[in-house]
Design a protein around this motif. Structure first.
Motif, mmCIF file in Angstrom:
data_model
loop_
_atom_site.group_PDB
_atom_site.id
_atom_site.type_symbol
_atom_site.label_atom_id
_atom_site.label_comp_id
_atom_site.label_asym_id
_atom_site.label_seq_id
_atom_site.Cartn_x
_atom_site.Cartn_y
_atom_site.Cartn_z
ATOM 1 N N ARG A 100 0.834 -1.206 0.000
ATOM 2 C CA ARG A 100 0.000 0.000 0.000
ATOM 3 C C ARG A 100 0.875 1.266 0.000
ATOM 4 O O ARG A 100 0.604 2.218 -0.739
ATOM 5 C CB ARG A 100 -0.901 0.000 1.235
ATOM 6 N N LEU A 143 1.129 4.063 -3.102
ATOM 7 C CA LEU A 143 0.923 5.510 -2.938
ATOM 8 C C LEU A 143 2.081 6.300 -3.537
ATOM 9 O O LEU A 143 1.876 7.252 -4.306
ATOM 10 C CB LEU A 143 0.776 5.842 -1.457
ATOM 11 N N LEU A 158 -6.032 8.213 -3.192
ATOM 12 C CA LEU A 158 -5.910 9.005 -1.962
ATOM 13 C C LEU A 158 -7.190 8.963 -1.147
ATOM 14 O O LEU A 158 -7.158 8.928 0.090
ATOM 15 C CB LEU A 158 -5.548 10.448 -2.317
ATOM 16 N N ALA A 205 -7.230 5.580 0.619
ATOM 17 C CA ALA A 205 -6.205 5.455 1.656
ATOM 18 C C ALA A 205 -6.515 6.295 2.884
ATOM 19 O O ALA A 205 -6.237 5.886 4.017
ATOM 20 C CB ALA A 205 -4.837 5.850 1.085
ATOM 21 N N THR A 206 -7.119 7.474 2.680
ATOM 22 C CA THR A 206 -7.399 8.345 3.826
ATOM 23 C C THR A 206 -8.637 7.909 4.600
ATOM 24 O O THR A 206 -8.776 8.249 5.775
ATOM 25 C CB THR A 206 -7.587 9.798 3.357
ATOM 26 N N VAL A 211 -0.130 4.067 6.316
ATOM 27 C CA VAL A 211 -0.648 4.336 4.978
ATOM 28 C C VAL A 211 -1.572 5.550 5.020
ATOM 29 O O VAL A 211 -1.517 6.428 4.147
ATOM 30 C CB VAL A 211 -1.386 3.100 4.434
ATOM 31 N N HIS A 212 -2.417 5.600 6.024
ATOM 32 C CA HIS A 212 -3.341 6.719 6.199
ATOM 33 C C HIS A 212 -2.576 8.038 6.340
ATOM 34 O O HIS A 212 -2.897 9.042 5.679
ATOM 35 C CB HIS A 212 -4.206 6.442 7.437
ATOM 36 N N ARG A 235 0.546 8.737 5.406
ATOM 37 C CA ARG A 235 1.275 9.107 4.198
ATOM 38 C C ARG A 235 0.336 9.640 3.128
ATOM 39 O O ARG A 235 0.687 10.569 2.393
ATOM 40 C CB ARG A 235 2.071 7.909 3.668
ATOM 41 N N ALA A 236 -0.852 9.058 3.023
ATOM 42 C CA ALA A 236 -1.813 9.544 2.038
ATOM 43 C C ALA A 236 -2.214 10.993 2.342
ATOM 44 O O ALA A 236 -2.324 11.826 1.424
ATOM 45 C CB ALA A 236 -3.046 8.642 2.028
ATOM 46 N N TYR A 289 0.698 13.239 1.275
ATOM 47 C CA TYR A 289 0.756 13.452 -0.176
ATOM 48 C C TYR A 289 -0.367 14.379 -0.642
ATOM 49 O O TYR A 289 -0.167 15.241 -1.504
ATOM 50 C CB TYR A 289 0.657 12.107 -0.907
ATOM 51 N N TYR A 290 -1.548 14.190 -0.072
ATOM 52 C CA TYR A 290 -2.686 15.022 -0.463
ATOM 53 C C TYR A 290 -2.403 16.494 -0.149
ATOM 54 O O TYR A 290 -2.617 17.387 -0.983
ATOM 55 C CB TYR A 290 -3.950 14.546 0.256
#
Length: 830
Positions: free
Chosen positions: A488, A492, A514, A517-518, A526-527, A529-530, A533-534
């Motif tokens: 995951r 991303l 995204l 993942a969020t 993972v949450h 990092r998403a 990135y967002y």
């Protein structure tokens, strides 16, 4: 041994009482043959694990026998049961002292060896005189027994050996007329003094001149001593090497390897000669590989693999000797593959790759996987073979073996890290053949590591791969079903990298990814990092292009090519188990098993004192910060009411940040290999504290929200790490504790407790089940605050859980104990 095996022993009720009666029978006492059979029967029972300690008094009385066989068996019995009957063992002291003065040297040596093997503190005062007499005994057997008795006495009373002058007598024994006494004296001084023992020129020359008189074991011991000697002049170095030249032709592998260590150590300051030594050692070592047993060949191969790391060109011409045979054990094949990786050169690479490719279809999956990895590593190291290796890895994908295909994708990633030009466009402007092949890789990624490798390739070189977005599309659609956190995370990153390179094709897919993942809180990392990135893309797309768009240049040196921090240590401990395990000796030998245990205990105590001082400093700092916070809170009490209305407007914006703050710490599955290896390698040192229990396995952590209206718990940092040695040192150094007990229902598993507490940054050092108890050991730390240690024991019979908490700060310890109690109650009720 043969007589013992012929005994037909049937354990009956009252058999021990019959043996006691027989030992007290005057008729048996007068007949040596009958008495020997009775004693032999007692030893046989003891060997089978039957408790015959009730016969201790009768067996002590039997030590007065003149029969040497009976004495041996009785001494064996006394040594075995002395620790359980220390008071009665005192009765045997007079017999031991008398036998140490016996006319027969066999009796004197046997008595001295058994006397020192009792290992009782209340006999220390009686050992010095027999040992001193033994060192001066006319019999070589007694003298060599006395030299090792000094080591046993050193274990019981380290200062007594030095104060009594036994060390100086051991040095005198180095010039004994008997070689077995010399070898034992060398071993004894090594154990007592370690590397502090001086190696003098006169001693080295004396030992080398008598080298042919030593047996094979003694030669290895003496060569180990010579390896620590530093000649004052080059001529002396060459003279020693010429004298030991014939030892390289010895049939015993240990002697050859010990001589190898001497040659390497003597020529460290002569680089040119050092390389010539490698060439001189090549033939004897290769001969040993095929000249003895499989085990001898394996040990020699491990040493060759270590030498090949420093001088690969020396063994390059002998690469055919490291080709695998079909009937060799797996462990031998794996070492040979490691050597082939190191000795590959442009001249022999094609032959090695062709040979190793045959091992890919081996029935042993470990060999098959390693063969694929070796081919990829060779292509990465030998630039001229990169194209051939990449074609070979692509061919492996269609071989029909899932593990081979997955390993080929992983190897391709390693190859492209070093040779990105393989994916560069063709001279005509079109994509390369390898870039077109990447689109088919997705069909061969059954394993998570292979999917991670493919995603890295797509994200890193997506601008050169025509089908890159379409490779990610099915993985994004199935994102919610992906069980591996590492996949995951890599998905991303790959999607963001490809977005900044090909925005029109990736915009919709990245938005969908995204969003998925969020909204999925099962994988906290993972949450997080998403969200990162967002927000990065929302704030500044150009900054994202700078971060992800430009690929850094290929470095000249990679981490895996650099010398390991342990490599020098491995060379220092050449010709030992250190080379076989690939670890320094302190990583697999408990300090208490060495005669230098006292020195190591001092080091451990110093470490514990340092930890205690650090904790005291941390607790003082925490107290000062708490005092400052209280002062600030009282001064800002009035201002808080004015800001109440403004805070309501910010609640909605802060809710998302609060979720992140209360979420579980990230689970770095991608680094699980190194983490589990380090934790397993340190597990042995925790056995004194934890008992026979296993280390925890990283699992996805579930976030457990705090109870409504509950007081705010301690804030623990997810970045804390603690190795087993530090845990044990701190646990032993801290004496004040806080304990609590709570009831539990059902049969809670240790894994459930570990997962539940991990969600609150309470990390597990070890867990397991021992004797009807679930034992778990946890630790945590406040940011810049003290470390909390805890032991949790779940009694399955009484259905209760008891915890012991330790910390250098008493007030913090109580708060952590309350927090732990609350979390454990929730976990046990689930």
């Amino acid at each position: 041994g043969a007589c013992m095996s012929n005994l037909s022993i049937e354990h009956k009720k009252g058999e021990v009482n019959e043996l006691k009666a027989s030992l007290r029978n005057p008729a048996v006492e007068r007949d040596p043959e009958k008495k020997r059979e009775v004693v032999k029967r007692v030893i046989a029972y003891m060997t089978l694990g039957i408790d015959v300690s009730r016969l201790f008094t009768e067996m002590i009385m039997a030590t007065s026998s003149k029969d040497l066989v009976i004495k041996k068996m009785v001494y064996l019995y006394v040594v075995n049961y002395a620790s359980t009957n220390p008071e009665l063992s005192i009765l045997a002291i007079n017999t031991f002292q008398k036998d140490c003065r016996d006319e027969d040297p066999m009796v004197r040596g046997l008595a001295l060896r058994s006397f020192c093997s009792l290992r009782l503190n209340n006999i220390i005062e009686y050992l010095q005189k027999p040992i001193e007499d033994g060192l001066a005994d006319p019999s070589a057997y007694v003298r060599k027994t006395a030299t090792l008795a000094c080591v046993k006495l050193h274990n019981l009373a380290p200062t007594l050996v030095a104060d009594a002058g036994l060390v100086s007598k051991l040095r005198t024994a180095l010039y004994d007329r008997d070689t077995s006494v010399i070898a034992n004296a060398v071993c004894a001084l090594e154990e007592i003094e370690g590397r502090r023992s001086k190696v003098e020129k006169q001693l080295v020359h004396h030992l080398l001149n008598r080298m042919r008189e030593f047996n094979e074991w003694a030669q290895v011991v003496v060569l180990g001593l010579v390896a620590r000697y530093a000649p004052a002049e080059p001529d002396e170095t060459f003279a020693i090497m010429n004298l030991l030249e014939e030892r390289l032709k010895h049939s015993n592998a240990a002697v050859v390897l010990a001589t190898t260590k001497v040659f390497l150590n003597l020529t460290q300051d002569f680089p040119r000669v050092h390389q010539q030594v490698y060439a001189r050692l090549r033939t004897p070592l290769v001969t040993l590989v095929h000249g003895g047993t499989v085990e001898q060949g394996y040990a020699t191969l491990k040493h060759i693999a270590l030498l090949a790391q420093r001088a690969p060109a020396v063994f390059a011409e002998e690469h055919k000797h490291f080709f695998c045979r079909f009937n060799e054990p797996t462990y031998v094949k794996l070492v040979k593959l490691d050597i082939l990786t190191a000795v590959a050169t442009p001249r022999n690479v094609s032959e090695i790759v062709e040979e190793v490719a045959e091992y890919v279809t081996d029935v042993d999956m470990a060999v098959s996987r390693r063969a694929v990895d070796v081919i990829g590593s060779i292509g990465a190291r030998v630039t001229s073979a990169a194209k051939v290796v990449s074609d070979q890895l692509v061919a492996f994908l269609s071989i029909g073996l899932p593990h081979v295909s997955s390993e080929a994708v992983v190897a391709m990633r390693s190859l492209l890290r070093r040779h990105p030009e393989l994916l560069q466009p063709a001279p005509g402007g079109g994509a390369s053949s390898l870039a077109h092949s990447v689109g088919t890789f997705v069909r061969y990624t059954d394993e998570p590591e292979a999917r991670v490798a493919l995603l890295w390739i797509v994200g890193e070189f997506g601008e050169h791969i025509p089908e890159a977005p379409y490779i990610l599309e099915p993985l994004i659609d199935e994102f919610g079903e992906e069980p591996a956190s590492a996949v995951r995370l890599e998905l991303l990153t790959a999607a963001v990298k490809l977005f900044v390179k090909r925005p029109p094709e990736m915009q919709a897919m990245l938005g969908s990814l995204l969003d998925a993942a969020t909204t999925d809180a099962r994988f906290t990392e993972v949450h997080d990092r998403a969200i990162f990135y967002y927000r990065l893309l929302e704030h500044d797309v150009q900054a994202a292009k700078v971060m992800f768009g430009d690929r850094p240049p290929v470095p000249k040196t990679f981490v895996e090519d650099m010398a390991s921090e342990w490599q020098d240590r491995l060379f220092e401990e050449f010709n030992t188990l250190t080379v076989i395990y690939g670890l320094p000796s302190e990583r697999f030998i408990k300090p208490g098993l060495s005669a230098n245990a006292a020195a190591r205990k001092e080091l451990a105590q110093e470490a514990a004192d340092e930890v205690a001082r650090a904790n005291a400093s941390a607790s003082a700092q925490a107290a000062r910060e708490a005092h400052a916070i209280n002062d600030e809170g009282s001064s800002n009490e009035e201002e808080s009411s004015d800001d109440e209305d403004d805070s309501e407007e910010d609640d909605e914006d802060d809710s998302e940040e609060d979720e992140e703050a209360n979420a579980a710490p990230p689970v770095r599955n991608g680094a699980a290999g190194s983490g589990s290896a380090g934790r397993a390698g340190a597990a042995d040192s925790l056995m004194d504290l934890l008992g026979d229990i296993s280390m925890p396995v990283e699992q996805p952590m579930q976030a457990t929200p705090p109870k409504p209206n509950a007081p705010p718990p301690l804030t623990l940092t997810p970045a804390v790490t603690l190795d087993s040695n530090t845990f044990q040192a701190q646990w032993g150094a801290l004496t004040e504790t806080t304990t609590w007990t709570v009831p539990c229902s059902g049969n809670p598993t240790p894994q459930a407790l570990v997962s539940a507490l991990a969600a609150h940054n309470i990390k597990c050092m070890a867990f397991g089940t021992v004797g009807g108890q679930h034992k778990c050991y946890f630790y945590g730390q406040q940011p810049d605050g003290p470390v909390f240690l805890s032991e949790l024991i779940v009694e399955l019979a009484s259905q209760s859980a008891k915890a012991t908490v330790k910390c250098s700060a008493p007030d913090m310890r109580a708060r952590f104990a309350d927090m732990l109690s609350e979390r454990v109650r929730v976990a046990l009720a689930a």
